[in-house]
Write a protein that holds these residues in place. Structure first.
Motif, PDB file in Angstrom:
ATOM      1  N   GLY A 161      -5.436  -7.599   5.294  1.00 15.19           N
ATOM      2  CA  GLY A 161      -6.192  -8.821   5.055  1.00 15.19           C
ATOM      3  C   GLY A 161      -5.606  -9.570   3.882  1.00 15.19           C
ATOM      4  N   ALA A 162      -4.288  -9.743   3.909  1.00 19.07           N
ATOM      5  CA  ALA A 162      -3.562 -10.218   2.725  1.00 19.07           C
ATOM      6  C   ALA A 162      -3.659 -11.711   2.481  1.00 19.07           C
ATOM      7  CB  ALA A 162      -2.092  -9.821   2.843  1.00 19.07           C
ATOM      8  N   SER A 163      -4.277 -12.466   3.388  1.00 25.44           N
ATOM      9  CA  SER A 163      -4.319 -13.917   3.203  1.00 25.44           C
ATOM     10  C   SER A 163      -5.672 -14.431   2.726  1.00 25.44           C
ATOM     11  CB  SER A 163      -3.952 -14.632   4.506  1.00 25.44           C
ATOM     12  OG  SER A 163      -4.867 -14.275   5.537  1.00 25.44           O
ATOM     13  N   GLY A 164      -6.673 -13.562   2.620  1.00 24.76           N
ATOM     14  CA  GLY A 164      -7.981 -13.981   2.152  1.00 24.76           C
ATOM     15  C   GLY A 164      -8.081 -13.990   0.639  1.00 24.76           C
ATOM     16  N   SER A 165      -9.272 -14.199   0.143  1.00 23.78           N
ATOM     17  CA  SER A 165      -9.488 -14.274  -1.297  1.00 23.78           C
ATOM     18  C   SER A 165      -9.121 -12.971  -1.998  1.00 23.78           C
ATOM     19  CB  SER A 165     -10.958 -14.614  -1.576  1.00 23.78           C
ATOM     20  OG  SER A 165     -11.233 -14.568  -2.946  1.00 23.78           O
ATOM     21  N   VAL A 166      -9.700 -11.867  -1.549  1.00 24.48           N
ATOM     22  CA  VAL A 166      -9.434 -10.573  -2.173  1.00 24.48           C
ATOM     23  C   VAL A 166      -8.029 -10.098  -1.851  1.00 24.48           C
ATOM     24  CG1 VAL A 166     -10.144  -8.160  -2.286  1.00 24.48           C
ATOM     25  CG2 VAL A 166     -11.876  -9.955  -2.166  1.00 24.48           C
ATOM     26  N   GLY A 167      -7.612 -10.245  -0.596  1.00 25.08           N
ATOM     27  CA  GLY A 167      -6.298  -9.754  -0.184  1.00 25.08           C
ATOM     28  C   GLY A 167      -5.154 -10.475  -0.859  1.00 25.08           C
ATOM     29  N   SER A 168      -5.238 -11.806  -0.968  1.00 27.33           N
ATOM     30  CA  SER A 168      -4.153 -12.543  -1.623  1.00 27.33           C
ATOM     31  C   SER A 168      -4.066 -12.183  -3.093  1.00 27.33           C
ATOM     32  CB  SER A 168      -4.349 -14.053  -1.449  1.00 27.33           C
ATOM     33  OG  SER A 168      -5.542 -14.504  -2.061  1.00 27.33           O
ATOM     34  N   ALA A 169      -5.224 -11.906  -3.719  1.00 26.43           N
ATOM     35  CA  ALA A 169      -5.208 -11.446  -5.108  1.00 26.43           C
ATOM     36  C   ALA A 169      -4.593 -10.062  -5.212  1.00 26.43           C
ATOM     37  CB  ALA A 169      -6.631 -11.449  -5.671  1.00 26.43           C
ATOM     38  N   ALA A 170      -4.907  -9.173  -4.259  1.00 31.73           N
ATOM     39  CA  ALA A 170      -4.364  -7.816  -4.290  1.00 31.73           C
ATOM     40  C   ALA A 170      -2.843  -7.819  -4.143  1.00 31.73           C
ATOM     41  CB  ALA A 170      -5.003  -6.966  -3.198  1.00 31.73           C
ATOM     42  N   VAL A 171      -2.316  -8.688  -3.279  1.00 33.42           N
ATOM     43  CA  VAL A 171      -0.862  -8.785  -3.125  1.00 33.42           C
ATOM     44  C   VAL A 171      -0.221  -9.160  -4.464  1.00 33.42           C
ATOM     45  CG1 VAL A 171       1.007 -10.118  -2.070  1.00 33.42           C
ATOM     46  CG2 VAL A 171      -0.911  -9.333  -0.666  1.00 33.42           C
ATOM     47  N   GLN A 172      -0.760 -10.182  -5.108  1.00 32.48           N
ATOM     48  CA  GLN A 172      -0.143 -10.680  -6.334  1.00 32.48           C
ATOM     49  C   GLN A 172      -0.324  -9.729  -7.515  1.00 32.48           C
ATOM     50  OE1 GLN A 172      -0.565 -15.199  -6.820  1.00 32.48           O
ATOM     51  NE2 GLN A 172      -2.207 -14.700  -5.391  1.00 32.48           N
ATOM     52  N   LEU A 173      -1.528  -9.183  -7.671  1.00 31.71           N
ATOM     53  CA  LEU A 173      -1.767  -8.280  -8.789  1.00 31.71           C
ATOM     54  C   LEU A 173      -1.053  -6.955  -8.567  1.00 31.71           C
ATOM     55  CD1 LEU A 173      -5.525  -9.061  -9.462  1.00 31.71           C
ATOM     56  CD2 LEU A 173      -3.528  -9.864 -10.736  1.00 31.71           C
ATOM     57  N   GLY A 174      -0.954  -6.527  -7.300  1.00 39.07           N
ATOM     58  CA  GLY A 174      -0.179  -5.322  -7.009  1.00 39.07           C
ATOM     59  C   GLY A 174       1.278  -5.502  -7.378  1.00 39.07           C
ATOM     60  N   ARG A 175       1.822  -6.658  -7.035  1.00 40.79           N
ATOM     61  CA  ARG A 175       3.216  -6.946  -7.399  1.00 40.79           C
ATOM     62  C   ARG A 175       3.368  -7.018  -8.910  1.00 40.79           C
ATOM     63  NH1 ARG A 175       7.420  -6.454  -8.302  1.00 40.79           N
ATOM     64  NH2 ARG A 175       9.334  -7.568  -7.764  1.00 40.79           N
ATOM     65  N   ALA A 176       2.401  -7.619  -9.609  1.00 37.62           N
ATOM     66  CA  ALA A 176       2.464  -7.720 -11.063  1.00 37.62           C
ATOM     67  C   ALA A 176       2.398  -6.354 -11.733  1.00 37.62           C
ATOM     68  CB  ALA A 176       1.325  -8.604 -11.573  1.00 37.62           C
ATOM     69  N   LEU A 177       1.727  -5.399 -11.084  1.00 33.98           N
ATOM     70  CA  LEU A 177       1.638  -4.044 -11.625  1.00 33.98           C
ATOM     71  C   LEU A 177       2.863  -3.199 -11.270  1.00 33.98           C
ATOM     72  CD1 LEU A 177      -2.148  -3.423 -10.892  1.00 33.98           C
ATOM     73  CD2 LEU A 177      -1.085  -3.553 -13.161  1.00 33.98           C
ATOM     74  N   GLY A 178       3.806  -3.790 -10.552  1.00 35.00           N
ATOM     75  CA  GLY A 178       5.072  -3.122 -10.292  1.00 35.00           C
ATOM     76  C   GLY A 178       5.224  -2.486  -8.934  1.00 35.00           C
ATOM     77  N   ALA A 179       4.248  -2.677  -8.044  1.00 35.65           N
ATOM     78  CA  ALA A 179       4.309  -2.044  -6.730  1.00 35.65           C
ATOM     79  C   ALA A 179       5.171  -2.852  -5.772  1.00 35.65           C
ATOM     80  CB  ALA A 179       2.902  -1.895  -6.150  1.00 35.65           C
ATOM     81  N   GLU A 180       5.677  -2.173  -4.751  1.00 36.53           N
ATOM     82  CA  GLU A 180       6.310  -2.836  -3.610  1.00 36.53           C
ATOM     83  C   GLU A 180       5.219  -3.061  -2.580  1.00 36.53           C
ATOM     84  OE1 GLU A 180       9.073  -1.252  -0.157  1.00 36.53           O
ATOM     85  OE2 GLU A 180      10.247  -1.596  -1.977  1.00 36.53           O
ATOM     86  N   VAL A 181       4.976  -4.321  -2.228  1.00 40.23           N
ATOM     87  CA  VAL A 181       3.795  -4.672  -1.447  1.00 40.23           C
ATOM     88  C   VAL A 181       4.162  -4.969   0.006  1.00 40.23           C
ATOM     89  CG1 VAL A 181       1.822  -6.232  -1.242  1.00 40.23           C
ATOM     90  CG2 VAL A 181       2.723  -5.640  -3.515  1.00 40.23           C
ATOM     91  N   THR A 182       3.396  -4.349   0.916  1.00 38.04           N
ATOM     92  CA  THR A 182       3.433  -4.707   2.332  1.00 38.04           C
ATOM     93  C   THR A 182       2.129  -5.408   2.657  1.00 38.04           C
ATOM     94  OG1 THR A 182       4.855  -2.850   2.949  1.00 38.04           O
ATOM     95  CG2 THR A 182       3.532  -3.845   4.698  1.00 38.04           C
ATOM     96  N   ALA A 183       2.224  -6.608   3.203  1.00 37.70           N
ATOM     97  CA  ALA A 183       1.046  -7.404   3.517  1.00 37.70           C
ATOM     98  C   ALA A 183       0.761  -7.347   5.007  1.00 37.70           C
ATOM     99  CB  ALA A 183       1.254  -8.852   3.082  1.00 37.70           C
ATOM    100  N   VAL A 184      -0.498  -7.117   5.359  1.00 41.22           N
ATOM    101  CA  VAL A 184      -0.934  -7.161   6.749  1.00 41.22           C
ATOM    102  C   VAL A 184      -1.763  -8.423   6.943  1.00 41.22           C
ATOM    103  CG1 VAL A 184      -2.183  -5.988   8.590  1.00 41.22           C
ATOM    104  CG2 VAL A 184      -0.972  -4.643   6.850  1.00 41.22           C
ATOM    105  N   THR A 185      -1.297  -9.300   7.821  1.00 40.03           N
ATOM    106  CA  THR A 185      -1.973 -10.570   8.078  1.00 40.03           C
ATOM    107  C   THR A 185      -1.508 -11.081   9.433  1.00 40.03           C
ATOM    108  OG1 THR A 185      -2.429 -12.769   7.146  1.00 40.03           O
ATOM    109  CG2 THR A 185      -0.192 -11.924   6.873  1.00 40.03           C
ATOM    110  N   SER A 186      -1.977 -12.243   9.836  1.00 36.46           N
ATOM    111  CA  SER A 186      -1.494 -12.808  11.090  1.00 36.46           C
ATOM    112  C   SER A 186      -0.131 -13.443  10.870  1.00 36.46           C
ATOM    113  CB  SER A 186      -2.483 -13.853  11.623  1.00 36.46           C
ATOM    114  OG  SER A 186      -2.569 -14.945  10.733  1.00 36.46           O
ATOM    115  N   GLY A 187       0.602 -13.627  11.967  1.00 36.90           N
ATOM    116  CA  GLY A 187       1.948 -14.175  11.854  1.00 36.90           C
ATOM    117  C   GLY A 187       1.988 -15.545  11.211  1.00 36.90           C
ATOM    118  N   ARG A 188       0.934 -16.356  11.401  1.00 37.69           N
ATOM    119  CA  ARG A 188       0.943 -17.709  10.846  1.00 37.69           C
ATOM    120  C   ARG A 188       0.886 -17.700   9.321  1.00 37.69           C
ATOM    121  NH1 ARG A 188      -4.407 -19.614   9.781  1.00 37.69           N
ATOM    122  NH2 ARG A 188      -5.965 -18.045  10.311  1.00 37.69           N
ATOM    123  N   ASN A 189       0.496 -16.560   8.722  1.00 38.99           N
ATOM    124  CA  ASN A 189       0.407 -16.462   7.267  1.00 38.99           C
ATOM    125  C   ASN A 189       1.568 -15.675   6.652  1.00 38.99           C
ATOM    126  OD1 ASN A 189      -2.075 -17.890   7.112  1.00 38.99           O
ATOM    127  ND2 ASN A 189      -3.152 -16.029   7.743  1.00 38.99           N
TER     128      ASN A 189
END
Length: 317
Positions: A161-189
Motif C-alpha cells: 500500500g505504498a501510494s497512500g498516506s501511511v504507505g508513502s510515508a513508510a517508503v520515504q522514512l524507511g529509505r531515510a533510515l537506511g533500508a532498501e525499500v520494495t513498494a507494493v502498489t498498482s502499476g499506475r503508481n
C-alpha cells in the motif's frame, strides 16, 4: 461556525455542512482557525462504520452505536490560533500551528479546540496544506519503523500500500533510515513509488502475494490486506511484521516480532516530520480540494480506493 457533520454510519452523502456553535477553549486548550485539514482513511472508516474485522462492536460502543457521537470528524489540522486558554503560555493568538486532536476529532470545521500539548509551530517555509498532510501517515510510519521495529541501514523493507498516506510515508522514512525499500502498489503508481525512494516496485494487480518472495527483514502493511499468517511468509528469518491496519484477532496476537495497534500522537514527532518536509527530505504527497463543502467529495475519493498520498481540504487562506 460551519462544520461538516456526520450522521448515521453510511456513505459520504450522510455528511452535511451546517452551522454549529464555535467551541470555547478550556484552560489548557486553544481555539484554532482551521486553514487546512486532511480527510484520511481513518475519517472514512468512522463515517461509514467500516472497521477492521472484529472491531465493529467495540468501535461502535466507543464511537457511537448508529453514528459517530462526535459528529465533526477530522483528527489533523494546520491553522492559526484565535484564542488561548488561561493556562496556555507557549502560544498566542496569531501563531500558525499544526497538530492532532486525538479521539476528540473536530478538525473538519472552521474552528477547532485542541489541547496545546498536541500542537507545534508551523514552519514558516511550509504551506498549511503540506503541514496538515505530513502528520497522519508520518506519525504512524515513524512510530512503527523507528520505535517498534528499529529499522536500520542495510535491511530490506517491503511496504504494502505504498501510494497512500501511511504507505508513502513508510517508503520515504524507511529509505531515510537506511533500508532498501520494495513498494507494493498498482502499476499506475510505479513512478511515484520510485520517486519516493523505492528500489523495486511490485504491481499487486499482476503479481499475487504468494509470489512476492520471503526475504524481507520488515514487512509493513499499510492497507490491511496482509494478515499475521500471510505476512510472516514474506519475512526472512527473524524479520518483523507491521500491521498498521489489523483485525482484532491479529491485534490481540501481535507479540514478538509482530506489531499492531495505534500510534501515539507526540509533539516531538510532529516537529521532526515537519522539519523533514521543510528540508525537502519528506514529501507528504498532497492533493488539495478547496472549501469545507468539498469534504463529502474527499470522502468519496477515499472510498474509491484510488487516493494517492494525502487529500487535504483547504478551508481558508
Amino acid at each position: 461556525m460551519q462544520a461538516a457533520l456526520a450522521g448515521r454510519y453510511g456513505p459520504p452523502e450522510t455528511l452535511r455542512i451546517a452551522e454549529i456553535p464555535t467551541p470555547e477553549p478550556r484552560a489548557h486548550e486553544v481555539l484554532v482557525r482551521v486553514v487546512a485539514t486532511p480527510v484520511t482513511a481513518g475519517d472514512a472508516r468512522i463515517r461509514a462504520g467500516r472497521f477492521p474485522r472484529g472491531f465493529g462492536l467495540p468501535a461502535r460502543l466507543a464511537l457511537g452505536l448508529r453514528g459517530p457521537r462526535r459528529r465533526v470528524l477530522g483528527a489533523v489540522c494546520s491553522g492559526v490560533i484565535e484564542r488561548t486558554g488561561s493556562a496556555v503560555d507557549r502560544f498566542a493568538p496569531g501563531d500558525a500551528v499544526v497538530g492532532m486532536t486525538g479521539g476528540r476529532m473536530g478538525a473538519h470545521a472552521e474552528y477547532a479546540v485542541i489541547d496545546a500539548e498536541r500542537l507545534v509551530p508551523k514552519p514558516v517555509a511550509l504551506s498549511h496544506d503540506a503541514a496538515a498532510a505530513a502528520l497522519f501517515g508520518g506519525t504512524t510510519a515513524l512510530y512503527f519503523l523507528r520505535d517498534r521495529v528499529g529499522l536500520h541501514t542495510g535491511q530490506r523493507l517491503l511496504v504494502n500500500g505504498a501510494s497512500g498516506s501511511v504507505g508513502s510515508a513508510a517508503v520515504q522514512l524507511g529509505r531515510a533510515l537506511g533500508a532498501e525499500v520494495t513498494a507494493v502498489t498498482s502499476g499506475r503508481n510505479r513512478e511515484l513509488a520510485t520517486e519516493l525512494g523505492a528500489a523495486e516496485v511490485i504491481d499487486y494487480t499482476t503479481t499475487p502475494i504468494v509470489e512476492w518472495g520471503g526475504d524481507s527483514d520488515v514487512v509493513f502493511d499499510a492497507v490491511g490486506t496482509i494478515t499475521r499468517s500471510s505476512g510472516q511468509r514474506l519475512l526472512a528469518p527473524g524479520g518483523a511484521l507491521v500491521l498498521a491496519v489489523a483485525s482484532l484477532a491479529d491485534t490481540i496476537r501481535a507479540r514478538g516480532r509482530v506489531f499492531a495497534g495505534p500510534a501515539p500522537e507526540r509533539a516531538a514527532d510532529f516537529e521532526l516530520l515537519l522539519d523533514l518536509v521543510a528540508r525537502g527530505r519528506f514529501d507528504p504527497v498532497v492533493r488539495t480540494l478547496d472549501g469545507l463543502d468539498a469534504i463529502p467529495e474527499a470522502h468519496r475519493i477515499v472510498d474509491s480506493g484510488r487516493k494517492i498520498g494525502n487529500l487535504v481540504v483547504r478551508l481558508a487562506e
